[in-house]
Motif scaffolding. Sequence first.
Motif, PDB file in Angstrom:
ATOM      1  N   ARG A  42      36.345  35.007  23.451  1.00 50.47           N
ATOM      2  CA  ARG A  42      36.560  35.535  22.219  1.00 50.47           C
ATOM      3  C   ARG A  42      38.150  35.815  21.759  1.00 50.47           C
ATOM      4  N   GLN A  43      38.858  36.413  23.063  1.00 50.92           N
ATOM      5  CA  GLN A  43      40.237  36.796  22.663  1.00 50.92           C
ATOM      6  C   GLN A  43      40.984  35.749  22.520  1.00 50.92           C
ATOM      7  N   SER A  44      40.828  34.478  23.196  1.00 53.93           N
ATOM      8  CA  SER A  44      41.605  33.131  23.159  1.00 53.93           C
ATOM      9  C   SER A  44      41.274  32.710  21.565  1.00 53.93           C
ATOM     10  N   VAL A  45      39.819  32.616  21.119  1.00 55.60           N
ATOM     11  CA  VAL A  45      39.898  32.081  19.652  1.00 55.60           C
ATOM     12  C   VAL A  45      40.579  33.276  18.840  1.00 55.60           C
ATOM     13  N   ASN A  46      40.406  34.188  19.009  1.00 58.57           N
ATOM     14  CA  ASN A  46      41.035  35.224  17.937  1.00 58.57           C
ATOM     15  C   ASN A  46      42.782  35.053  18.010  1.00 58.57           C
ATOM     16  N   LEU A  47      43.278  34.620  19.201  1.00 57.63           N
ATOM     17  CA  LEU A  47      44.683  34.549  19.070  1.00 57.63           C
ATOM     18  C   LEU A  47      45.171  33.363  18.538  1.00 57.63           C
ATOM     19  N   ASN A  48      44.242  32.389  18.285  1.00 59.23           N
ATOM     20  CA  ASN A  48      44.484  31.192  17.733  1.00 59.23           C
ATOM     21  C   ASN A  48      44.122  31.156  16.324  1.00 59.23           C
ATOM     22  N   LEU A  49      43.111  31.905  16.017  1.00 59.73           N
ATOM     23  CA  LEU A  49      42.679  32.326  14.393  1.00 59.73           C
ATOM     24  C   LEU A  49      42.790  33.993  14.364  1.00 59.73           C
ATOM     25  N   PRO A  50      43.732  34.476  14.302  1.00 61.67           N
ATOM     26  CA  PRO A  50      43.702  35.964  13.806  1.00 61.67           C
ATOM     27  C   PRO A  50      42.518  36.214  12.781  1.00 61.67           C
ATOM     28  N   VAL A  51      42.798  35.515  11.667  1.00 59.94           N
ATOM     29  CA  VAL A  51      41.928  35.798  10.557  1.00 59.94           C
ATOM     30  C   VAL A  51      41.036  34.440  10.110  1.00 59.94           C
ATOM     31  N   ILE A  52      40.077  34.875  10.026  1.00 66.58           N
ATOM     32  CA  ILE A  52      38.814  33.587   9.657  1.00 66.58           C
ATOM     33  C   ILE A  52      39.390  32.898   8.155  1.00 66.58           C
ATOM     34  N   PRO A  53      39.746  31.752   8.269  1.00 68.55           N
ATOM     35  CA  PRO A  53      40.272  31.248   7.071  1.00 68.55           C
ATOM     36  C   PRO A  53      39.236  30.929   6.079  1.00 68.55           C
ATOM     37  N   GLU A  54      39.572  30.983   4.757  1.00 70.92           N
ATOM     38  CA  GLU A  54      38.567  30.835   3.585  1.00 70.92           C
ATOM     39  C   GLU A  54      39.064  29.518   2.836  1.00 70.92           C
ATOM     40  N   PHE A  55      38.081  28.650   2.836  1.00 76.55           N
ATOM     41  CA  PHE A  55      38.317  27.509   2.059  1.00 76.55           C
ATOM     42  C   PHE A  55      37.152  26.805   1.277  1.00 76.55           C
ATOM     43  N   ALA A  56      37.400  26.181   0.386  1.00 77.21           N
ATOM     44  CA  ALA A  56      36.221  25.710  -0.342  1.00 77.21           C
ATOM     45  C   ALA A  56      36.020  24.313  -0.358  1.00 77.21           C
ATOM     46  N   ASN A  57      36.845  23.685   0.304  1.00 76.23           N
ATOM     47  CA  ASN A  57      36.622  22.092   0.553  1.00 76.23           C
ATOM     48  C   ASN A  57      37.560  21.522   1.846  1.00 76.23           C
ATOM     49  N   GLU A  58      37.667  20.348   1.921  1.00 77.55           N
ATOM     50  CA  GLU A  58      38.418  19.907   3.015  1.00 77.55           C
ATOM     51  C   GLU A  58      40.063  19.695   2.639  1.00 77.55           C
ATOM     52  N   ASN A  59      40.256  19.760   1.537  1.00 81.49           N
ATOM     53  CA  ASN A  59      41.801  19.762   1.081  1.00 81.49           C
ATOM     54  C   ASN A  59      42.375  21.000   1.399  1.00 81.49           C
ATOM     55  N   GLU A  60      41.713  22.161   1.128  1.00 80.67           N
ATOM     56  CA  GLU A  60      42.031  23.563   1.362  1.00 80.67           C
ATOM     57  C   GLU A  60      42.232  23.810   2.647  1.00 80.67           C
ATOM     58  N   LEU A  61      41.303  23.297   3.543  1.00 81.04           N
ATOM     59  CA  LEU A  61      41.159  23.411   5.001  1.00 81.04           C
ATOM     60  C   LEU A  61      42.289  22.583   5.542  1.00 81.04           C
ATOM     61  N   ARG A  62      42.917  21.734   5.289  1.00 75.16           N
ATOM     62  CA  ARG A  62      43.885  20.705   5.621  1.00 75.16           C
ATOM     63  C   ARG A  62      45.422  21.664   5.079  1.00 75.16           C
ATOM     64  N   GLN A  63      45.331  22.160   4.046  1.00 74.60           N
ATOM     65  CA  GLN A  63      46.250  23.155   3.669  1.00 74.60           C
ATOM     66  C   GLN A  63      46.544  24.247   4.608  1.00 74.60           C
ATOM     67  N   PHE A  64      45.573  25.006   5.097  1.00 72.12           N
ATOM     68  CA  PHE A  64      45.454  26.091   6.065  1.00 72.12           C
ATOM     69  C   PHE A  64      46.094  25.371   7.297  1.00 72.12           C
ATOM     70  N   ALA A  65      45.533  24.178   7.607  1.00 67.18           N
ATOM     71  CA  ALA A  65      45.722  23.623   8.866  1.00 67.18           C
ATOM     72  C   ALA A  65      47.355  23.388   9.004  1.00 67.18           C
ATOM     73  N   VAL A  66      47.882  22.891   7.990  1.00 66.70           N
ATOM     74  CA  VAL A  66      49.434  22.554   7.899  1.00 66.70           C
ATOM     75  C   VAL A  66      50.223  24.071   7.956  1.00 66.70           C
ATOM     76  N   GLN A  67      49.786  24.925   7.266  1.00 64.91           N
ATOM     77  CA  GLN A  67      50.350  26.098   7.194  1.00 64.91           C
ATOM     78  C   GLN A  67      50.602  26.839   8.678  1.00 64.91           C
ATOM     79  N   LYS A  68      49.403  26.867   9.228  1.00 63.67           N
ATOM     80  CA  LYS A  68      49.301  27.312  10.692  1.00 63.67           C
ATOM     81  C   LYS A  68      49.799  26.331  11.966  1.00 63.67           C
ATOM     82  N   GLY A  69      50.085  25.071  11.366  1.00 62.41           N
ATOM     83  CA  GLY A  69      50.574  24.058  12.499  1.00 62.41           C
ATOM     84  C   GLY A  69      49.553  23.956  13.557  1.00 62.41           C
ATOM     85  N   ILE A  70      48.186  23.754  13.037  1.00 61.74           N
ATOM     86  CA  ILE A  70      46.958  23.558  13.956  1.00 61.74           C
ATOM     87  C   ILE A  70      46.391  22.196  13.211  1.00 61.74           C
TER      88      ILE A  70
END
Length: 724
Positions: A42-70
Amino acid sequence: MRSLFTLFFIILSFTMCQSAYAISRDAVATEREFREFPNKLRQSVNLNLPVIPEFANENELRQFAVQKGIAVADIKQELRLLARLSLDLSSKDDARYITARKIIDQLELVAESGFDNSYVLMLNGRYIGKNKQDFHTAIELYQQAANALPATKNREEQVLLFIINDHLGVLHMMLRQKDPALQYLMSSRNVALELADPYIRAHAESVLGKYYYKLKRFGKSLSHYSEAIKHTKVEENPTQDAHIQLQLSRVYRELKSWDDAILYATGASDIYQRLGKETYVSSTMTVMAMIYAEQGQWYKTIDYYLNAQQIDAKLGNYIGQALNFHNLGEAYYKIEDTKNAISHLLRASDIFVSRNSNHYLVYNHLLIAQVYSSLSEWELALKYANSAANIAVDMKLNDEHIEALGYSAAALEQLGDFKLAYQHIKRISSLKTIDTHQVNNEDQANTLFQLQKIKLEQSQTKTALQKTEDQLSSSQLVLVLVLTLLVLSLMTMLSLYLWRMKKTLRAQSVELEKNSLLDPLTQTANQAAFIRDFGYYSNTFKTLALISLTDQLNFDLAQGYECNTKMNKQQLSALSNDLGCIIYFIRPGIFLLNFDIQVAPDTLLNNVRNSLQDNYGDTSLHMGLVSLPLLTNPALKLSAEQHFGALQMMLSAAVTLGSDKDYYVTLKPLKFASSGIFVPPLYLNIEKSIIRGIIKIETNGHKSDIVWPRWKSHKNVNLSTELD
């Protein structure tokens, strides 16, 4: 030479530090970590994703991924793990089911492959089973999850299939459906054999041992535990070792081998306490209580049940509490404290009913019927016996149905309904006739048990010998490792230092990035926030207006920043509530309004005046406004800075019209206008375009009264001459 050596180690350590943040998880190793060390995972996952992302579709998820570099796949993987961890017994978060539901819904939005859909179905089944206790629906979802996987499976899909089969087997076991339970548990073991991982194999064998324990086939149960012990590594897998010891304690309890039962239960309890797994500590307390109950030591039994109850109450484990109430009810009944017995059994019944746990409720109502029968309270005995009989029929529990009919027949006889009592007795006789359970030869069963016990002890001895051999081999390597450790110690210290420094800098960077988007006085979005938002959502911007509360521009000096900030925050709040727009604080007295609809300048200026009427509105208002898009050609893109510069120029022009009333100035380029209008020097190019007629100006004042602002770079330029 020493400097080069030092530089090499610094570069190497920095590379190691950088790679520490990469998400790379092996499916099998992660499954082991999930079951053994969930809090660490759980600590490892929280380190990678400190905040649970919110997205409505695949495009928003991709934007979040680019922003976080993951990578998107890694984000999905972390979210799946976080959902499972939220539904795990190790989670102590009061909002764990809300968190799990939120994540599952997010994953459902971006599920594309068969694996994605299968995982979401599995999580939904787990959620409904854990939160709603609706095991039948959970089983349907798990079966859909298994069917969604492709026929040819990679390693990740095989692990998911193992989880699905394992959970399905356990669910059918809880519902006393032995045939489908065995089918799925055997399928789970087959997948474990294909994965060829010792930990997974040991788990599959131990669950089969539990299955045969439930059927009271103790020799068969011990054979599977013997196989599990062959594959598990006690030092590396303490949770698995504790689970096996706990189950062995239950087997030996049933076989009345009290010393062995207590030995294994104590061993399991010590491990669980060391790991801080209080839920399972409660289970060991329950097993210890049952060991003493089998020996008729009811007061010791009650003490252990009360300890278990205290732990479950602390953890908020309602089903655990209900089971303890049931067990306490039985113990109090055995010491003839029927008042306490009924009280605890009714409390258990309330929880089982609220949690839709009929697989537990049937046994609780059978015991209540038995207690009321002993008190000659025949109507209540009949009520609970009939309830137990109905549940037993629904769940196809033959033995429990026979027992319930026995209590009903006795109660009906005492109540004078001899005809119905006789019918129940006939039904009991019929059920016993069709009962296909085979009675095992006692001597043969005992011989099989002794044989399996010897095999189990051999497995344990072999494991201990292997452990000793490994320790001897390890001691031979110590001399070699000492020198290596001395060399690596400097690298480790340096890596740790760099890691800490990077972690600190990352936290500071996140905080600075957050603060850079807020005005330091009002703590509201500033110009930098506007530039960022424009980059992300420019297609939703339809109207931009730069508002000047002109008479209040120097109020931060005239009345002090504290008083002025309070006034500005009140004005910002009023504008936001009344106009339904996004507001950016540019500087005291100047606000930028962003609308996702087209707004007429006259209407907007009037609405701003009305909104500020009771919020320090004693000031002249000036407004620069542009409607988007500025250029009709969609291929021509303008930056946020170019839009802001145009707004500034329009506002500056509006201020020159005077203060006798509220003024606005807005511009609109013609259809054929090019993006060259808005390149530096911006003011010069815009003013040239106005004179040429490429840009139209609209205002509620007189255009001839406008004094256009000029930068220093062109304040002495004669525009008429330039145009000629």
